[in-house]
Design a protein around this motif. Structure first.
Motif, mmCIF file in Angstrom:
data_model
loop_
_atom_site.group_PDB
_atom_site.id
_atom_site.type_symbol
_atom_site.label_atom_id
_atom_site.label_comp_id
_atom_site.label_asym_id
_atom_site.label_seq_id
_atom_site.Cartn_x
_atom_site.Cartn_y
_atom_site.Cartn_z
ATOM 1 N N ARG A 226 30.147 50.191 37.098
ATOM 2 C CA ARG A 226 30.030 49.418 35.851
ATOM 3 C C ARG A 226 31.364 49.378 35.115
ATOM 4 N NH1 ARG A 226 25.105 51.376 34.618
ATOM 5 N NH2 ARG A 226 26.036 53.076 33.460
ATOM 6 N N GLU A 227 32.018 50.515 35.068
ATOM 7 C CA GLU A 227 33.334 50.585 34.401
ATOM 8 C C GLU A 227 34.371 49.728 35.128
ATOM 9 O OE1 GLU A 227 34.686 51.846 31.547
ATOM 10 O OE2 GLU A 227 32.546 51.924 31.073
ATOM 11 N N ILE A 228 34.316 49.778 36.453
ATOM 12 C CA ILE A 228 35.260 48.962 37.231
ATOM 13 C C ILE A 228 35.013 47.481 36.934
ATOM 14 C CG2 ILE A 228 35.951 48.257 39.566
ATOM 15 C CD1 ILE A 228 35.284 51.097 40.504
ATOM 16 N N ARG A 229 33.722 47.107 36.893
ATOM 17 C CA ARG A 229 33.372 45.711 36.622
ATOM 18 C C ARG A 229 33.931 45.286 35.263
ATOM 19 N NH1 ARG A 229 27.888 45.816 36.811
ATOM 20 N NH2 ARG A 229 27.912 45.371 39.032
ATOM 21 N N ARG A 230 33.728 46.139 34.275
ATOM 22 C CA ARG A 230 34.196 45.814 32.921
ATOM 23 C C ARG A 230 35.719 45.678 32.892
ATOM 24 N NH1 ARG A 230 31.453 49.822 29.105
ATOM 25 N NH2 ARG A 230 29.542 48.932 29.934
ATOM 26 N N ALA A 231 36.383 46.589 33.562
ATOM 27 C CA ALA A 231 37.857 46.561 33.575
ATOM 28 C C ALA A 231 38.372 45.277 34.229
ATOM 29 C CB ALA A 231 38.392 47.784 34.316
ATOM 30 N N LEU A 232 37.731 44.871 35.315
ATOM 31 C CA LEU A 232 38.182 43.662 36.024
ATOM 32 C C LEU A 232 37.927 42.412 35.189
ATOM 33 C CD1 LEU A 232 36.892 44.470 39.620
ATOM 34 C CD2 LEU A 232 39.268 44.508 38.847
ATOM 35 N N LEU A 233 36.761 42.366 34.543
ATOM 36 C CA LEU A 233 36.452 41.191 33.713
ATOM 37 C C LEU A 233 37.423 41.105 32.545
ATOM 38 C CD1 LEU A 233 32.542 41.291 33.767
ATOM 39 C CD2 LEU A 233 34.022 39.611 34.882
ATOM 40 N N VAL B 12 34.745 39.447 40.970
ATOM 41 C CA VAL B 12 34.331 40.753 40.439
ATOM 42 C C VAL B 12 33.018 41.177 41.077
ATOM 43 C CG1 VAL B 12 33.606 41.998 38.363
ATOM 44 C CG2 VAL B 12 35.487 40.357 38.226
ATOM 45 N N ARG B 13 32.107 40.212 41.172
ATOM 46 C CA ARG B 13 30.776 40.512 41.711
ATOM 47 C C ARG B 13 30.893 41.029 43.148
ATOM 48 N NH1 ARG B 13 28.047 35.482 40.944
ATOM 49 N NH2 ARG B 13 28.074 35.873 38.719
ATOM 50 N N GLU B 14 31.630 40.282 43.943
ATOM 51 C CA GLU B 14 31.803 40.635 45.358
ATOM 52 C C GLU B 14 32.502 41.995 45.502
ATOM 53 O OE1 GLU B 14 31.230 38.704 48.178
ATOM 54 O OE2 GLU B 14 32.224 40.110 49.543
ATOM 55 N N PHE B 15 33.550 42.158 44.703
ATOM 56 C CA PHE B 15 34.346 43.380 44.776
ATOM 57 C C PHE B 15 33.510 44.611 44.431
ATOM 58 C CE2 PHE B 15 37.313 46.482 42.943
ATOM 59 C CZ PHE B 15 38.298 46.517 43.918
ATOM 60 N N THR B 16 32.766 44.513 43.338
ATOM 61 C CA THR B 16 32.008 45.690 42.900
ATOM 62 C C THR B 16 30.844 45.974 43.854
ATOM 63 O OG1 THR B 16 30.888 44.243 41.310
ATOM 64 C CG2 THR B 16 32.604 45.674 40.443
ATOM 65 N N VAL C 293 30.908 45.608 47.085
ATOM 66 C CA VAL C 293 31.475 46.343 48.229
ATOM 67 C C VAL C 293 31.772 47.784 47.842
ATOM 68 C CG1 VAL C 293 33.465 46.472 49.790
ATOM 69 C CG2 VAL C 293 32.442 44.254 49.279
ATOM 70 N N ILE C 294 32.337 47.974 46.650
ATOM 71 C CA ILE C 294 32.661 49.334 46.199
ATOM 72 C C ILE C 294 31.387 50.173 46.125
ATOM 73 C CG2 ILE C 294 33.560 50.731 44.261
ATOM 74 C CD1 ILE C 294 35.750 49.108 45.589
ATOM 75 N N LYS C 295 30.363 49.576 45.553
ATOM 76 C CA LYS C 295 29.113 50.323 45.379
ATOM 77 C C LYS C 295 28.541 50.728 46.736
ATOM 78 C CE LYS C 295 24.692 50.383 43.157
ATOM 79 N NZ LYS C 295 23.791 49.827 42.181
ATOM 80 N N GLU C 296 28.502 49.767 47.632
ATOM 81 C CA GLU C 296 27.946 50.045 48.952
ATOM 82 C C GLU C 296 28.713 51.178 49.634
ATOM 83 O OE1 GLU C 296 27.452 46.593 51.465
ATOM 84 O OE2 GLU C 296 27.358 47.936 53.218
ATOM 85 N N ARG C 297 30.028 51.084 49.584
ATOM 86 C CA ARG C 297 30.819 52.122 50.257
ATOM 87 C C ARG C 297 30.702 53.468 49.536
ATOM 88 N NH1 ARG C 297 36.744 50.393 52.081
ATOM 89 N NH2 ARG C 297 36.594 52.513 52.901
ATOM 90 N N ALA C 298 30.655 53.413 48.192
ATOM 91 C CA ALA C 298 30.623 54.671 47.423
ATOM 92 C C ALA C 298 29.315 55.424 47.643
ATOM 93 C CB ALA C 298 30.829 54.381 45.940
ATOM 94 N N LEU C 299 28.256 54.689 47.980
ATOM 95 C CA LEU C 299 26.972 55.353 48.220
ATOM 96 C C LEU C 299 26.822 55.790 49.676
ATOM 97 C CD1 LEU C 299 24.583 53.068 46.105
ATOM 98 C CD2 LEU C 299 25.276 55.431 45.593
ATOM 99 N N GLY C 300 27.801 55.413 50.491
ATOM 100 C CA GLY C 300 27.706 55.700 51.923
ATOM 101 C C GLY C 300 28.200 57.093 52.284
ATOM 102 N N SER C 301 28.161 57.369 53.591
ATOM 103 C CA SER C 301 28.449 58.729 54.053
ATOM 104 C C SER C 301 29.914 59.116 53.889
ATOM 105 C CB SER C 301 28.027 58.865 55.512
ATOM 106 O OG SER C 301 28.732 57.918 56.277
ATOM 107 N N ASN D 170 42.638 44.697 49.971
ATOM 108 C CA ASN D 170 41.966 43.582 50.655
ATOM 109 C C ASN D 170 41.934 42.333 49.796
ATOM 110 O OD1 ASN D 170 41.221 44.258 53.156
ATOM 111 N ND2 ASN D 170 39.230 45.125 52.587
ATOM 112 N N VAL D 171 41.521 42.515 48.534
ATOM 113 C CA VAL D 171 41.429 41.362 47.639
ATOM 114 C C VAL D 171 42.806 40.735 47.446
ATOM 115 C CG1 VAL D 171 40.993 40.674 45.244
ATOM 116 C CG2 VAL D 171 39.388 42.128 46.405
ATOM 117 N N LEU D 172 43.821 41.575 47.418
ATOM 118 C CA LEU D 172 45.179 41.062 47.202
ATOM 119 C C LEU D 172 45.772 40.469 48.479
ATOM 120 C CD1 LEU D 172 46.515 43.958 44.953
ATOM 121 C CD2 LEU D 172 46.148 41.606 44.227
ATOM 122 N N GLY D 173 45.070 40.607 49.582
ATOM 123 C CA GLY D 173 45.523 39.894 50.778
ATOM 124 C C GLY D 173 45.774 40.727 52.015
ATOM 125 N N GLY D 174 45.581 42.033 51.949
ATOM 126 C CA GLY D 174 45.795 42.839 53.156
ATOM 127 C C GLY D 174 47.265 43.031 53.470
#
Ligand code: GDP
Length: 304
Positions: free
Chosen positions: A32-39, A48-52, A54-62, A84-88
């Motif tokens: 949520r904080e990341i989303r707010r900062a990006l907006l 922002v939606r896509e980025f957050t 992906v972050i959430k999915e990975r952060a909840l993963g193993s 990635n967002v900036l272009g790899g």
């Protein structure tokens, strides 16, 4: 540049430091904080939606739950996804295999095209190239003179129409497409190996401008079409970039005015929305205020 975004993210990650395990609530709060900062940094909403997500999915993963330092692992994930967002990978300039490399500049008026022509010319000269600038912005009365001033400052010659003069390359007709074409012929005949074509911009997107840019593109068949965008324009960046992408199908992006109080949203949105790489960053009015854009370094700078 990116100062407030950087501060916000750093503060967010501080809350994670030292936590042995991250609960789903911890991850939610962080995302949520990341989303707010990006907006707040003016990153486009869909990005922002896509980025957050992906972050959430990975952060909840193993990779996080099994990490020795979960907080640190989340920072690492955000760093990777920012990159990635900036272009790899860094996208280097595409040079022609034979004949002069043609680089065309496009963008709104005031975006920083003419200034960039000088910076790019100087940068290429420093690398052993022999560039020439071509003044195809015949819209503004003093655009040609401005390019000549920029060229002098950068130590790069300028090919410009000179009404009434007698050389075979002079063009009293004021046709920017002809000037561009003649500029490339001139470069070829004088053995310049890079041609940088400055084109006209308008304050807003307009069809006549886009048609003219497309005509120039068709006439000179550029190796690169660089779309120059003022990083300060915030949320407008996305629509402007889309319009230019449809209009001239640019090959790369130059972010200008990254030295100002740009919040950085354009940098994070344009690549995501157009799929075109950010290749250079302009960071001031001086001829050396210019650098190649490296997504990995930029991501680290944001998270510093
Ligand atoms: P053009 O209309 O696209 O050719 O834009 P110009 O090159 O004329 O630039 C418009 C204004 O922005 C000029 O006053 C430049 O000095 C300024 N400018 C261009 N690039 C930068 C930059 O990276 N940083 C800052 N601070 N100013 C810039």
């Amino acid at each position: 540049m990116f100062n407030s975004l950087s501060d916000r993210l750093t503060a967010t990650f501080k809350n994670l430091r030292g936590k042995g395990r991250l609960s789903e609530a911890d991850v939610d709060a962080t995302v949520r904080e990341i989303r707010r900062a990006l907006l707040e940094a003016d990153v486009a909403v869909p990005v922002v939606r896509e980025f957050t997500a992906v972050i959430k999915e990975r952060a909840l993963g193993s990779e996080v739950s099994e990490a020795l330092n979960p907080g640190q692992q989340v920072v690492k994930i955000v760093n990777e996804e920012l990159q990635n967002v900036l272009g790899g990978a860094t996208r280097r300039i595409n040079l022609a295999k034979s004949g002069p490399t043609v680089i065309m500049l496009a963008g709104l008026q005031g975006a920083g095209k003419t200034t960039l022509a000088g910076k790019l010319g100087k940068w290429l000269t420093d690398q052993g190239h022999k560039p020439v600038l071509v003044a195809s912005d015949l819209q503004r009365p003093n655009a040609v003179t401005q390019l000549q001033v920029v060229g002098r400052r950068a130590g790069v010659p300028v090919f410009a129409p000179e009404p009434g003069a007698t050389s075979e390359f002079d063009d009293p007709t004021g046709d920017p497409v002809k000037v561009a074409r003649d500029g490339v012929d001139f470069a070829r005949s004088k053995l310049y190996d890079v041609v940088i074509v400055d084109t006209a911009g308008r304050l807003g997107i307009d069809q006549a401008l886009m048609n003219q840019a497309r005509d120039i593109r068709d006439a000179v068949d550029p190796d690169e079409v660089l779309f120059v965008i003022d990083a300060m324009i915030g949320q407008d960046a996305v629509n402007t970039a889309k319009a230019f992408d449809e209009g001239v199908d640019f090959t790369g992006v130059v972010l200008s005015k990254l030295d100002g109080d740009a919040r950085g949203g354009a940098a994070l949105s344009v690549r995501a929305v157009t799929g075109k790489p950010i290749m250079f960053a302009s960071t001031g009015e001086g001829v050396d205020d210019f650098e190649q854009f490296h997504p990995d370094r930029m991501a680290s700078r944001i998270l510093d």
